[in-house]
Design a protein around this motif. Structure first.
Motif, PDB file in Angstrom:
ATOM      1  N   VAL A 290       0.828  -1.206   0.000  1.00 52.73           N
ATOM      2  CA  VAL A 290       0.000   0.000   0.000  1.00 52.73           C
ATOM      3  C   VAL A 290       0.862   1.255   0.000  1.00 52.73           C
ATOM      4  O   VAL A 290       0.513   2.262  -0.631  1.00 52.73           O
ATOM      5  N   LEU A 291       2.004   1.222   0.667  1.00 53.42           N
ATOM      6  CA  LEU A 291       2.951   2.341   0.590  1.00 53.42           C
ATOM      7  C   LEU A 291       3.375   2.583  -0.856  1.00 53.42           C
ATOM      8  O   LEU A 291       3.345   3.721  -1.351  1.00 53.42           O
ATOM      9  N   ALA A 292       3.775   1.511  -1.538  1.00 56.96           N
ATOM     10  CA  ALA A 292       4.221   1.645  -2.926  1.00 56.96           C
ATOM     11  C   ALA A 292       3.100   2.125  -3.830  1.00 56.96           C
ATOM     12  O   ALA A 292       3.325   2.927  -4.754  1.00 56.96           O
ATOM     13  N   ARG A 293       1.906   1.687  -3.562  1.00 55.37           N
ATOM     14  CA  ARG A 293       0.772   2.102  -4.380  1.00 55.37           C
ATOM     15  C   ARG A 293       0.482   3.586  -4.201  1.00 55.37           C
ATOM     16  O   ARG A 293       0.141   4.290  -5.160  1.00 55.37           O
ATOM     17  N   ALA A 294       0.624   4.093  -2.986  1.00 52.75           N
ATOM     18  CA  ALA A 294       0.421   5.522  -2.743  1.00 52.75           C
ATOM     19  C   ALA A 294       1.468   6.345  -3.490  1.00 52.75           C
ATOM     20  O   ALA A 294       1.153   7.383  -4.083  1.00 52.75           O
ATOM     21  N   VAL A 295       2.701   5.873  -3.469  1.00 52.93           N
ATOM     22  CA  VAL A 295       3.780   6.571  -4.179  1.00 52.93           C
ATOM     23  C   VAL A 295       3.496   6.596  -5.678  1.00 52.93           C
ATOM     24  O   VAL A 295       3.644   7.628  -6.347  1.00 52.93           O
ATOM     25  N   ARG A 296       3.063   5.458  -6.216  1.00 58.91           N
ATOM     26  CA  ARG A 296       2.754   5.385  -7.647  1.00 58.91           C
ATOM     27  C   ARG A 296       1.559   6.271  -8.002  1.00 58.91           C
ATOM     28  O   ARG A 296       1.534   6.922  -9.044  1.00 58.91           O
ATOM     29  N   ALA A 297       0.574   6.337  -7.107  1.00 57.86           N
ATOM     30  CA  ALA A 297      -0.601   7.173  -7.355  1.00 57.86           C
ATOM     31  C   ALA A 297      -0.238   8.645  -7.412  1.00 57.86           C
ATOM     32  O   ALA A 297      -0.884   9.434  -8.103  1.00 57.86           O
ATOM     33  N   ALA A 298       0.824   9.017  -6.703  1.00 63.15           N
ATOM     34  CA  ALA A 298       1.270  10.408  -6.697  1.00 63.15           C
ATOM     35  C   ALA A 298       2.065  10.772  -7.948  1.00 63.15           C
ATOM     36  O   ALA A 298       2.523  11.908  -8.096  1.00 63.15           O
ATOM     37  N   GLY A 299       2.232   9.801  -8.859  1.00 58.77           N
ATOM     38  CA  GLY A 299       2.968  10.066 -10.087  1.00 58.77           C
ATOM     39  C   GLY A 299       4.429   9.730  -9.997  1.00 58.77           C
ATOM     40  O   GLY A 299       5.220  10.116 -10.850  1.00 58.77           O
ATOM     41  N   ARG A 300       4.802   9.000  -8.946  1.00 55.93           N
ATOM     42  CA  ARG A 300       6.189   8.610  -8.752  1.00 55.93           C
ATOM     43  C   ARG A 300       6.348   7.117  -9.010  1.00 55.93           C
ATOM     44  O   ARG A 300       5.447   6.334  -8.715  1.00 55.93           O
ATOM     45  N   GLY A 301       7.485   6.724  -9.534  1.00 60.70           N
ATOM     46  CA  GLY A 301       7.802   5.313  -9.573  1.00 60.70           C
ATOM     47  C   GLY A 301       8.602   4.974  -8.330  1.00 60.70           C
ATOM     48  O   GLY A 301       8.817   5.821  -7.472  1.00 60.70           O
ATOM     49  N   GLY A 302       9.058   3.746  -8.215  1.00 64.85           N
ATOM     50  CA  GLY A 302       9.968   3.460  -7.117  1.00 64.85           C
ATOM     51  C   GLY A 302       9.961   2.041  -6.619  1.00 64.85           C
ATOM     52  O   GLY A 302       8.927   1.382  -6.581  1.00 64.85           O
TER      53      GLY A 302
END
Length: 231
Positions: A130-142
């Motif tokens: 869920v952390l990674a999904r929030a980051v991706r939703a913000a337009g960031r990869g990672g």
């Protein structure tokens, strides 16, 4: 594995999801059964026959499934949320463009640690996703660079859980995020919480890391103007 046309992929996703549900039921039955030994032997033989049928045509380890969309990070066999995965809890997650993500899941016997409780590694996995999904939703990869989990209370099996995360302010290719896990019927009591740091791959680095897949991989790279190319 070649990418399927959209209509074919959607049709295949439907049957992959059905098989995934059936296999998760089978896994649950397998870890809870107390049938006689002779019945276990018969079921083992049947399972081996089904395994042979599925292996008649399979992917190599580096190949992307035909039902996946690596540009969007959709993984249908993800061990966390994949509809086709026999080992996924599975987590049902949503997100919003402001860098927030929410997941709901009820964890069963297959992911037990101490008797009656969710394994701590599974709790960490749910938070990480869920952390990674929030980051991706913000337009960031990672990819996850660091993950710190604090276990506040034992997490029980069979209880509907809610996991929520929020991406922080990006610093070049690095994005922090925070998450918490609660029981849906007691949202005021935090069972576990986490802090994560995610680092987006430069496009050229991602091309090397994912070269063996033969596919364009975009979900784990720096993808917007908030990325600092020289960082």
């Amino acid at each position: 594995m070649a990418e399927l046309p959209t209509t074919d992929r959607e049709a295949r996703r439907e049957v992959v999801g059905e098989l995934g549900r059936a296999l998760r039921d089978l896994v649950d039955a397998a870890v809870r059964t107390e049938v006689p030994a002779e019945e276990l032997t018969a079921v083992t033989d049947a399972a081996r026959q089904l395994t042979a049928r599925l292996r008649s045509r399979s992917r190599e380890l580096h190949e992307v499934a035909s039902v996946d969309d690596p540009e969007l990070g959709e993984r249908w066999y993800s061990p966390v949320y994949g509809p086709g995965s026999p080992v996924a809890p599975p987590l049902e997650a949503t997100d919003t463009p402001d860098g927030r993500a929410t997941g709901r899941v009820t964890v069963g016997k297959a992911h037990e640690g101490p008797p009656g409780l969710v394994h701590g590694g599974v709790v960490a996995t749910l938070l990480d996703h869920v952390l990674a999904r929030a980051v991706r939703a913000a337009g960031r990869g990672g990819l996850t660079a660091t993950l710190t989990v604090r276990y506040r209370r034992p997490v029980p099996l069979g209880v509907p859980l809610r996991v929520s995360a929020e991406a922080g302010e990006a610093d070049g290719r690095r994005t922090p995020a925070t998450a918490r896990l609660v029981a849906e019927d007691d949202p005021g009591t935090v069972l576990a919480e986490a802090e994560g740091l995610f680092v987006a791959l430069r496009p050229e680095r991602a091309a090397g890391v994912f070269a063996a897949t033969g596919r364009s991989i975009g979900a784990w790279t720096a993808r917007d103007d908030r990325s600092a190319p020289g960082d």
